[in-house]
Design an enzyme around this catalytic site. Structure first.
Site, PDB file in Angstrom:
ATOM      1  CG  HIS A 104      73.924  60.458  39.583  1.00  0.00           C
ATOM      2  ND1 HIS A 104      73.986  59.134  39.980  1.00  0.00           N
ATOM      3  CD2 HIS A 104      75.141  60.756  39.092  1.00  0.00           C
ATOM      4  CE1 HIS A 104      75.195  58.659  39.718  1.00  0.00           C
ATOM      5  NE2 HIS A 104      75.919  59.618  39.191  1.00  0.00           N
ATOM      6  CG  ASP A 110      71.489  57.951  41.983  1.00  0.00           C
ATOM      7  OD1 ASP A 110      71.925  59.031  42.429  1.00  0.00           O
ATOM      8  OD2 ASP A 110      71.906  57.442  40.925  1.00  0.00           O
ATOM      9  CB  SER A 160      77.585  59.562  36.328  1.00  0.00           C
ATOM     10  OG  SER A 160      77.949  60.180  37.542  1.00  0.00           O
TER      11      SER A 160
END
Ligand SMILES: *[C@@H]1O[C@H](CO)[C@@H](O)[C@H](O)[C@H]1NC(C)=O
Ligand SMILES: *[C@@H]1O[C@H](CO)[C@@H](O)[C@H](O)[C@H]1NC(C)=O
Ligand SMILES: *[C@@H]1O[C@H](CO)[C@@H](O)[C@H](O)[C@H]1NC(C)=O
Length: 371
Positions: A353, A350, A48
């Site tokens: 990340h 968040d 991610s």
């Protein structure tokens, strides 16, 4: 395309890393700058931290939080398939190399779709295969590994040309970016109640598999491969919140968990040794180690010196308050979560990340000397 100055600085940077690594391992190998060329496209790999749209398409992960506001609010103005408020490291790399934005692999089908570069990175990806993790009793979130990404890459290579000679030419003028990988493997182990030491026993498997993936790139004709190290795990809000340590485990200045950081350092040492071995085996190629560990530790230690706010270990978007502002029940994008007023002052978006501001900071630390 690169200017000549850029090319020679990149060569110097690659050589510089080579020298550092050679010194560290005292290995009798020689470096080369002949692998530095102009790049026409980029191939990205990762999870991610590098995904620019695959997880939005992959059926098991489509509709995840990063498809909802406030993801993308700072730069794109809407969710963009990236786990950030804006751009991620590969975006800044694309800008710096002046190559087209690579297409997320799952968004394409034909050679024409893929000819301007491909991003194979997908959220939740592990390095190790799901079967291997399960066989060790570890949980699996998203059943996609670096081995899948490597197979996707091989498929693209064959699509781009039936001629091996032509394939190798295409790969030789492509830039290979391996984003951070391994974090999800270690997280799976920690969540499965392994101790940090037990988790560290995965390091040789993880790094060995990364090395195999890089070997697949090189044997397809890749000449320039940038490989990202592990960020400081002990500074990440989600890990700090979920795996509390003893009081003596915390760095008194930064507040980062030094035992979790030790795991990241162990991974990074092994990764650098693996790159050194690759350099010894494949001469005339450039292997560039991208250090994301130091920039983040520096920011966590002296946030205001680098333009960040005073709570670098707190998530900007999320909920739960406290030092880390992280609680999965109020994850960013979920009802009840809130977003800080100025994400550019936060390091973590968040809690897992990075913010665009932190990504830009990391990218300039990694790429700055290539200007
Ligand atoms: C990933 O690889 C495994 C093992 O080869 C395979 O079973 C699985 O279908 C692959 N997943 C994807 C999404 O391609
Ligand atoms: C880990 O330990 C916690 C607390 O003892 C337990 O609730 C949880 O089910 C365990 N998880 C796994 C995957 O074993
Ligand atoms: C997270 O939030 C839930 C719901 O408000 C609460 O029950 C739980 O204790 C919180 N967890 C932590 C680690 O603070």
């Amino acid at each position: 395309m690169f200017s000549m100055a850029t090319v020679s600085r990149l060569a110097v940077a690659a050589l510089f890393f080579f020298l550092l690594a050679a010194e560290a391992a005292s290995a009798p190998v020689t470096g080369s700058k002949h692998g530095i060329e102009r790049y026409s496209r980029i191939f990205g790999f990762g999870n991610s931290l590098t995904d620019t749209g695959n997880s939005d398409i992959y059926p098991l992960t489509a509709g995840g939080v990063s498809t909802r506001p406030p993801y993308g609010q700072t730069y794109f103005g809407h969710p963009s398939g990236r786990a950030s408020d804006g751009r991620i490291i590969i975006d800044f790399l694309v800008e710096k190399l002046k190559v087209p934005q690579p297409l997320p692999y799952l968004a394409g089908k034909t050679a024409a779709d893929f000819v301007n570069g491909v991003n194979f990175a997908i959220s939740g990806a592990t390095v190790l295969e799901p079967e291997f993790l399960r066989s060790k009793g570890l949980m699996v979130f998203v059943p996609v590994s670096l081995i899948n990404e490597t197979n996707w890459f091989k498929h693209v290579v064959r699509l781009l040309s039936p001629s091996v000679h032509e394939q190798r030419k295409i790969m030789a003028n492509s830039f290979f970016f391996v984003g951070e990988m391994g974090i999800n493997d270690y997280y799976a182990a920690l969540l499965s109640n392994r101790t940090i030491d037990q988790t560290a026993s995965l390091v040789p498997h993880v790094v060995g598999t990364i090395r195999k993936a890089i070997t697949a790139m090189v044997t397809s004709g890749a000449r320039t491969v940038m490989v990202t190290g592990m960020p400081p795990l002990g500074c990440a809000p989600y890990l700090l919140a979920q795996f509390p340590g003893a009081p003596s485990d915390y760095d008194p200045v930064s507040g980062c968990n030094t035992r979790l950081n030790g795991l990241a350092e162990r991974h990074n040492r092994a990764l650098k040794v693996a790159l050194l071995k690759l350099m010894a085996t494949y001469r005339f190629r450039a292997f560039i180690y991208a250090d994301v560990y130091s920039p983040i530790v520096n920011v966590a230690t002296s946030p205001t010196k680098y333009g960040f706010g005073k709570t670098p270990l707190a998530a900007c978007c999320g909920g739960g308050g406290g030092k880390y502002n992280f609680n999965f029940t109020m994850f960013c994008g979920v009802r009840g979560s809130t977003t800080c007023t100025d994400p550019s002052k936060s390091v973590y978006w968040d809690g897992i990340h990075f913010t665009e501001a932190a990504n830009r900071f990391i990218a300039s630390a990694v790429l700055g000397r290539f200007q």
